[in-house]
Scaffold this motif. Structure first.
Motif, PDB file in Angstrom:
ATOM      1  N   ALA A   1      15.619   2.981   9.875  1.00  0.00           N
ATOM      2  CA  ALA A   1      17.064   3.118   9.606  1.00  0.00           C
ATOM      3  C   ALA A   1      17.373   4.424   8.879  1.00  0.00           C
ATOM      4  CB  ALA A   1      17.544   1.940   8.769  1.00  0.00           C
ATOM      5  N   ASN A   2      16.429   4.848   8.026  1.00  0.00           N
ATOM      6  CA  ASN A   2      16.707   6.055   7.224  1.00  0.00           C
ATOM      7  C   ASN A   2      15.396   6.800   6.950  1.00  0.00           C
ATOM      8  OD1 ASN A   2      17.578   7.999   5.461  1.00  0.00           O
ATOM      9  ND2 ASN A   2      18.950   6.613   4.315  1.00  0.00           N
ATOM     10  N   PRO A   3      14.842   7.419   8.003  1.00  0.00           N
ATOM     11  CA  PRO A   3      13.534   8.080   7.854  1.00  0.00           C
ATOM     12  C   PRO A   3      13.556   9.204   6.822  1.00  0.00           C
ATOM     13  CG  PRO A   3      14.496   8.598  10.008  1.00  0.00           C
ATOM     14  CD  PRO A   3      15.336   7.536   9.410  1.00  0.00           C
ATOM     15  N   VAL A   4      14.681   9.895   6.708  1.00  0.00           N
ATOM     16  CA  VAL A   4      14.732  11.013   5.753  1.00  0.00           C
ATOM     17  C   VAL A   4      14.571  10.487   4.324  1.00  0.00           C
ATOM     18  CG1 VAL A   4      16.176  12.860   4.804  1.00  0.00           C
ATOM     19  CG2 VAL A   4      16.120  12.455   7.276  1.00  0.00           C
ATOM     20  N   LEU A   5      15.256   9.359   4.013  1.00  0.00           N
ATOM     21  CA  LEU A   5      15.169   8.784   2.664  1.00  0.00           C
ATOM     22  C   LEU A   5      13.737   8.329   2.373  1.00  0.00           C
ATOM     23  CD1 LEU A   5      16.475   7.544   0.045  1.00  0.00           C
ATOM     24  CD2 LEU A   5      16.735   5.415   1.380  1.00  0.00           C
ATOM     25  N   VAL A   6      13.153   7.601   3.313  1.00  0.00           N
ATOM     26  CA  VAL A   6      11.803   7.056   3.076  1.00  0.00           C
ATOM     27  C   VAL A   6      10.770   8.182   3.037  1.00  0.00           C
ATOM     28  CG1 VAL A   6      10.016   5.502   3.952  1.00  0.00           C
ATOM     29  CG2 VAL A   6      12.442   4.822   4.052  1.00  0.00           C
ATOM     30  N   GLN A   7      10.875   9.137   3.994  1.00  0.00           N
ATOM     31  CA  GLN A   7       9.923  10.274   3.958  1.00  0.00           C
ATOM     32  C   GLN A   7      10.070  11.047   2.642  1.00  0.00           C
ATOM     33  OE1 GLN A   7      11.044  12.436   7.514  1.00  0.00           O
ATOM     34  NE2 GLN A   7       9.460  11.454   8.763  1.00  0.00           N
ATOM     35  N   GLY A   8      11.314  11.187   2.171  1.00  0.00           N
ATOM     36  CA  GLY A   8      11.544  11.934   0.930  1.00  0.00           C
ATOM     37  C   GLY A   8      10.966  11.209  -0.268  1.00  0.00           C
ATOM     38  N   TRP A   9      11.049   9.862  -0.243  1.00  0.00           N
ATOM     39  CA  TRP A   9      10.508   9.077  -1.368  1.00  0.00           C
ATOM     40  C   TRP A   9       8.995   9.241  -1.439  1.00  0.00           C
ATOM     41  CZ3 TRP A   9       8.534   3.594  -1.317  1.00  0.00           C
ATOM     42  CH2 TRP A   9       8.355   3.105  -2.620  1.00  0.00           C
ATOM     43  N   TYR A  10       8.355   9.194  -0.262  1.00  0.00           N
ATOM     44  CA  TYR A  10       6.889   9.341  -0.267  1.00  0.00           C
ATOM     45  C   TYR A  10       6.489  10.774  -0.608  1.00  0.00           C
ATOM     46  CZ  TYR A  10       6.070   4.571   1.039  1.00  0.00           C
ATOM     47  OH  TYR A  10       6.017   3.198   0.981  1.00  0.00           O
ATOM     48  N   ALA A  11       7.270  11.748  -0.161  1.00  0.00           N
ATOM     49  CA  ALA A  11       6.966  13.149  -0.520  1.00  0.00           C
ATOM     50  C   ALA A  11       7.070  13.322  -2.033  1.00  0.00           C
ATOM     51  CB  ALA A  11       7.937  14.094   0.187  1.00  0.00           C
ATOM     52  N   HIS A  12       8.062  12.676  -2.627  1.00  0.00           N
ATOM     53  CA  HIS A  12       8.235  12.741  -4.097  1.00  0.00           C
ATOM     54  C   HIS A  12       7.025  12.105  -4.789  1.00  0.00           C
ATOM     55  CE1 HIS A  12       9.838  12.000  -8.112  1.00  0.00           C
ATOM     56  NE2 HIS A  12       9.614  10.703  -7.939  1.00  0.00           N
ATOM     57  N   ARG A  13       6.578  10.969  -4.280  1.00  0.00           N
ATOM     58  CA  ARG A  13       5.414  10.301  -4.906  1.00  0.00           C
ATOM     59  C   ARG A  13       4.146  11.127  -4.703  1.00  0.00           C
ATOM     60  NH1 ARG A  13       5.444   4.299  -2.795  1.00  0.00           N
ATOM     61  NH2 ARG A  13       3.537   4.191  -4.023  1.00  0.00           N
ATOM     62  N   ARG A  14       4.004  11.776  -3.521  1.00  0.00           N
ATOM     63  CA  ARG A  14       2.828  12.637  -3.292  1.00  0.00           C
ATOM     64  C   ARG A  14       2.848  13.808  -4.273  1.00  0.00           C
ATOM     65  NH1 ARG A  14       3.196  11.348   2.159  1.00  0.00           N
ATOM     66  NH2 ARG A  14       4.806  12.896   2.579  1.00  0.00           N
ATOM     67  N   GLN A  15       4.038  14.387  -4.478  1.00  0.00           N
ATOM     68  CA  GLN A  15       4.111  15.527  -5.424  1.00  0.00           C
ATOM     69  C   GLN A  15       3.704  15.068  -6.828  1.00  0.00           C
ATOM     70  OE1 GLN A  15       8.187  16.585  -4.772  1.00  0.00           O
ATOM     71  NE2 GLN A  15       7.728  17.463  -2.746  1.00  0.00           N
ATOM     72  N   LEU A  16       4.144  13.863  -7.207  1.00  0.00           N
ATOM     73  CA  LEU A  16       3.755  13.325  -8.526  1.00  0.00           C
ATOM     74  C   LEU A  16       2.241  13.173  -8.592  1.00  0.00           C
ATOM     75  CD1 LEU A  16       4.284  11.838 -11.254  1.00  0.00           C
ATOM     76  CD2 LEU A  16       4.395   9.730  -9.918  1.00  0.00           C
ATOM     77  N   MET A  17       1.666  12.654  -7.534  1.00  0.00           N
ATOM     78  CA  MET A  17       0.214  12.397  -7.522  1.00  0.00           C
ATOM     79  C   MET A  17      -0.569  13.706  -7.620  1.00  0.00           C
ATOM     80  SD  MET A  17      -0.115   8.892  -6.407  1.00  0.00           S
ATOM     81  CE  MET A  17       1.248   7.762  -6.019  1.00  0.00           C
ATOM     82  N   GLU A  18       0.022  14.794  -7.120  1.00  0.00           N
ATOM     83  CA  GLU A  18      -0.701  16.078  -7.196  1.00  0.00           C
ATOM     84  C   GLU A  18      -0.800  16.543  -8.648  1.00  0.00           C
ATOM     85  OE1 GLU A  18       0.678  17.082  -2.742  1.00  0.00           O
ATOM     86  OE2 GLU A  18       1.562  18.284  -4.377  1.00  0.00           O
ATOM     87  N   ARG A  19       0.113  16.023  -9.496  1.00  0.00           N
ATOM     88  CA  ARG A  19       0.127  16.486 -10.895  1.00  0.00           C
ATOM     89  C   ARG A  19      -0.682  15.582 -11.816  1.00  0.00           C
ATOM     90  NH1 ARG A  19       5.745  16.964  -9.719  1.00  0.00           N
ATOM     91  NH2 ARG A  19       6.252  15.160 -11.022  1.00  0.00           N
ATOM     92  N   VAL A  20      -1.126  14.432 -11.305  1.00  0.00           N
ATOM     93  CA  VAL A  20      -1.830  13.494 -12.180  1.00  0.00           C
ATOM     94  C   VAL A  20      -3.324  13.539 -11.860  1.00  0.00           C
ATOM     95  CG1 VAL A  20       0.175  11.979 -12.304  1.00  0.00           C
ATOM     96  CG2 VAL A  20      -1.640  11.482 -10.650  1.00  0.00           C
ATOM     97  N   LYS A  21      -4.107  12.969 -12.797  1.00  0.00           N
ATOM     98  CA  LYS A  21      -5.560  12.932 -12.541  1.00  0.00           C
ATOM     99  C   LYS A  21      -6.107  11.571 -12.964  1.00  0.00           C
ATOM    100  CE  LYS A  21      -6.646  15.652 -16.782  1.00  0.00           C
ATOM    101  NZ  LYS A  21      -6.836  14.588 -17.706  1.00  0.00           N
ATOM    102  N   PRO A  22      -7.321  11.279 -12.545  1.00  0.00           N
ATOM    103  CA  PRO A  22      -7.912  10.003 -12.946  1.00  0.00           C
ATOM    104  C   PRO A  22      -7.953   9.879 -14.468  1.00  0.00           C
ATOM    105  CG  PRO A  22      -9.255  11.055 -11.248  1.00  0.00           C
ATOM    106  CD  PRO A  22      -8.219  12.062 -11.649  1.00  0.00           C
ATOM    107  N   ASN A  23      -7.791   8.671 -14.975  1.00  0.00           N
ATOM    108  CA  ASN A  23      -7.869   8.455 -16.427  1.00  0.00           C
ATOM    109  C   ASN A  23      -9.202   7.794 -16.777  1.00  0.00           C
ATOM    110  OD1 ASN A  23      -7.579   5.454 -16.599  1.00  0.00           O
ATOM    111  ND2 ASN A  23      -5.650   5.863 -15.565  1.00  0.00           N
ATOM    112  N   PRO A  24      -9.517   7.595 -18.062  1.00  0.00           N
ATOM    113  CA  PRO A  24     -10.820   7.022 -18.452  1.00  0.00           C
ATOM    114  C   PRO A  24     -11.123   5.665 -17.798  1.00  0.00           C
ATOM    115  CG  PRO A  24      -9.777   8.003 -20.374  1.00  0.00           C
ATOM    116  CD  PRO A  24      -8.756   8.064 -19.263  1.00  0.00           C
ATOM    117  N   GLY A  25     -10.089   4.955 -17.381  1.00  0.00           N
ATOM    118  CA  GLY A  25     -10.331   3.676 -16.680  1.00  0.00           C
ATOM    119  C   GLY A  25     -10.957   3.907 -15.316  1.00  0.00           C
ATOM    120  N   HIS A  26     -10.394   4.841 -14.542  1.00  0.00           N
ATOM    121  CA  HIS A  26     -10.972   5.189 -13.230  1.00  0.00           C
ATOM    122  C   HIS A  26     -12.407   5.710 -13.413  1.00  0.00           C
ATOM    123  CE1 HIS A  26      -6.559   5.983 -12.339  1.00  0.00           C
ATOM    124  NE2 HIS A  26      -6.864   5.263 -11.296  1.00  0.00           N
ATOM    125  N   VAL A  27     -12.594   6.557 -14.417  1.00  0.00           N
ATOM    126  CA  VAL A  27     -13.914   7.182 -14.646  1.00  0.00           C
ATOM    127  C   VAL A  27     -14.935   6.113 -15.044  1.00  0.00           C
ATOM    128  CG1 VAL A  27     -15.183   8.821 -16.104  1.00  0.00           C
ATOM    129  CG2 VAL A  27     -12.896   9.409 -15.243  1.00  0.00           C
TER     130      VAL A  27
END
Ligand code: BV8
Length: 257
Positions: free
Chosen positions: A67-93
């Motif tokens: 129904a709204n591919p631009v909105l959904v694609q944009g939401w995931y692009a926003h989350r991907r950009q966030l993920m590029e700025r974060v790193k594993p924390n001591p729990g993951h390690v």
């Protein structure tokens, strides 16, 4: 410095879990959004979480996407950009380190952020896919992840079909091979750690009880009791990024004798 969370197991205390981990042949660490919270990745249902701002119905299902591919694609692009700025924390390690201390450890994650692999875990089952992969809904070719600022929907360069994230949306079946392997690992586990999940999304939320019915010792690590907590063998209340390093330090000390 250990903060003592580990010694505060609600029912059996630390010694039972430590003893079980020392003698375990197979361990499953089942994770949800809470394991990534201390990396700065918002969870879904906590205060300020993703679903507080967006309704799952509006974004994380096929109908919303078509129904709204631009909105959904944009939401995931926003989350991907966030993920590029974060790193594993001591729990993951800590989970990646625990893998070196027991004969077999499988990470079964509901998360799509890829942080377990970045932390060094090697045997990972991504039940709900991975946000960094995208594909074309028509020819299913891997497609570039991205989001045109032109506000046009991102389309496949081969056939022009819409590009979607390689995640499992509500109403979509999980990959039968992945959920099958997760089910098998849960049935074989001697110890099953359920970390940072509300236990509300199925079929993933079945796995802790599948493990327990098959004889595993199941412990929850969470900052608050999940929907599953009352059924599990023990609960350690605290942030995964502090509790898990304590657990692994104790196992490492015990393995040195
Ligand atoms: C399916 C990917 C067949 C996309 C996601 C009625 C009853 C039961 C089930 C259903 C039902 N109606 C429909 C269903 C099935 C539905 C479902 O389970 N719905 C629920 C909500 C009722 N499931 C599906 O649709 C699945 N497919 O079943 O297909 C089918 C089809 C149709 C109808 C029936 C059957 C597909 C589910 C996958 C959906 N995709 N994500 C994306 O990410 O964009 S779900 C989403 O929820 C994420 O994957 C997330 O991981 C997952 C679970 O949430 P959590 O990870 O647990 O995160 P949450 O925020 O909830 O909790 C965080 C926890 O961490 C909290 O407990 C908090 O206390 C804790 N925490 C916070 N900080 C810390 C911490 N813990 C430790 N340390 C900290 N620092």
């Amino acid at each position: 410095m250990n903060s003592g969370y580990f010694t505060a197991g609600r029912r059996t205390g630390a010694s039972e879990l430590l003893d079980r981990l020392e003698h375990a042949q197979s361990v499953v660490v089942f994770t949800g959004a809470g394991i990534s919270a201390e990396s700065g990745v918002p969870t879904f249902r906590d205060p300020g979480g993703i679903w507080e701002r967006f309704k799952p119905d509006e974004l994380a299902n096929v109908r919303a996407f078509l129904a709204n591919p631009v909105l959904v694609q944009g939401w995931y692009a926003h989350r991907r950009q966030l993920m590029e700025r974060v790193k594993p924390n001591p729990g993951h390690v800590a989970i990646a380190e625990l893998e070196q201390l027991v004969p077999k450890l499988t990470v079964v994650t509901q998360n799509v952020d890829g942080l377990h692999a970045r932390a060094g875990s090697s045997d990972i089952l991504e039940l709900h896919g991975n946000i960094h992969r995208t594909y074309c809904i028509d020819c299913r070719e891997d497609a570039r992840a991205g989001h045109d600022e032109s506000n046009e929907a991102v389309r496949c360069r081969y056939c022009g079909g819409l590009v979607r994230p390689d995640v499992v949306w509500f109403g979509e079946m999980l990959d039968p091979d992945v959920i099958g392997r997760a089910d098998e690992a849960s049935r074989e586990a001697d110890v099953f750690l359920s970390v940072g999940t509300s236990g509300l999304v199925y079929p993933a939320a079945d796995l802790p009880l599948v493990a327990q019915r098959s004889g595993a010792y199941v412990v929850e690590i969470n900052i608050a009791p999940s929907a599953l907590a009352e059924y599990l063998d023990d609960c350690i209340t605290g942030p995964a990024g502090e509790v898990l390093p304590e657990v692994v330090d104790a196992v490492r000390r015990a393995s040195r004798g």
